[in-house]
Design a protein around this motif. Structure first.
Motif, short mmCIF file in Angstrom:
data_model
loop_
_atom_site.label_atom_id
_atom_site.label_comp_id
_atom_site.label_asym_id
_atom_site.label_seq_id
_atom_site.Cartn_x
_atom_site.Cartn_y
_atom_site.Cartn_z
N ASN A 4 88.52 41.55 19.54
CA ASN A 4 89.74 41.76 20.32
C ASN A 4 89.37 41.94 21.80
OD1 ASN A 4 92.17 42.53 21.37
ND2 ASN A 4 92.58 44.12 19.88
N PRO A 5 89.88 41.05 22.67
CA PRO A 5 89.48 41.12 24.10
C PRO A 5 89.93 42.40 24.80
CG PRO A 5 90.98 39.28 23.72
CD PRO A 5 90.73 39.91 22.41
N ARG A 6 91.08 42.95 24.42
CA ARG A 6 91.55 44.19 25.07
C ARG A 6 90.65 45.35 24.70
NH1 ARG A 6 97.66 45.25 24.53
NH2 ARG A 6 97.21 46.50 26.36
N THR A 7 90.24 45.41 23.44
CA THR A 7 89.36 46.49 22.99
C THR A 7 87.99 46.35 23.64
OG1 THR A 7 90.51 46.52 20.87
CG2 THR A 7 88.38 47.61 20.96
N ARG A 8 87.48 45.13 23.73
CA ARG A 8 86.18 44.90 24.38
C ARG A 8 86.23 45.31 25.83
NH1 ARG A 8 83.71 39.14 23.27
NH2 ARG A 8 82.31 40.03 24.79
N ARG A 9 87.30 44.96 26.52
CA ARG A 9 87.43 45.29 27.94
C ARG A 9 87.51 46.80 28.13
NH1 ARG A 9 92.05 42.70 29.20
NH2 ARG A 9 90.93 40.75 29.06
N PHE A 10 88.30 47.47 27.29
CA PHE A 10 88.43 48.93 27.38
C PHE A 10 87.09 49.60 27.11
CE2 PHE A 10 89.16 53.01 25.27
CZ PHE A 10 89.78 53.68 26.30
N SER A 12 84.14 48.32 27.42
CA SER A 12 83.24 47.98 28.51
C SER A 12 83.45 48.91 29.71
CB SER A 12 83.47 46.53 28.93
OG SER A 12 82.77 46.22 30.10
N GLY A 51 81.43 43.34 28.26
CA GLY A 51 82.56 42.81 29.04
C GLY A 51 82.39 41.36 29.45
N ARG A 53 82.40 37.55 29.31
CA ARG A 53 83.12 36.57 28.49
C ARG A 53 82.22 35.40 28.14
NH1 ARG A 53 89.08 36.06 31.20
NH2 ARG A 53 89.45 38.27 31.39
#
Length: 54
Positions: A4-10, A12, A51, A53
């Motif tokens: 999940n990109p939102r979870t990864r970003r958070f 990070s 974070g 990509r």
């Protein structure tokens, strides 16, 4: 790995902030300070890798 990109970003951002705090508050005692600084640096690197990509 977290997909999940939102979870990864958070996660990070949290790792980057926590690493920065550990590096900033590392005491001047050489052994404890070096360990905390290395731990903070490791968290910073983990946050950057997480974070990044594909």
């Amino acid at each position: 790995m977290i997909r999940n990109p939102r979870t990864r970003r958070f996660l990070s951002v949290v790792l980057l902030i926590l690493g920065g705090i550990l590096m900033f508050f590392a005491p001047e005692n050489i052994w404890i300070g070096a360990v905390l600084f290395a731990l903070g640096l490791g968290l910073e690197i983990a946050g950057l890798v997480l974070g990044h990509r594909k």
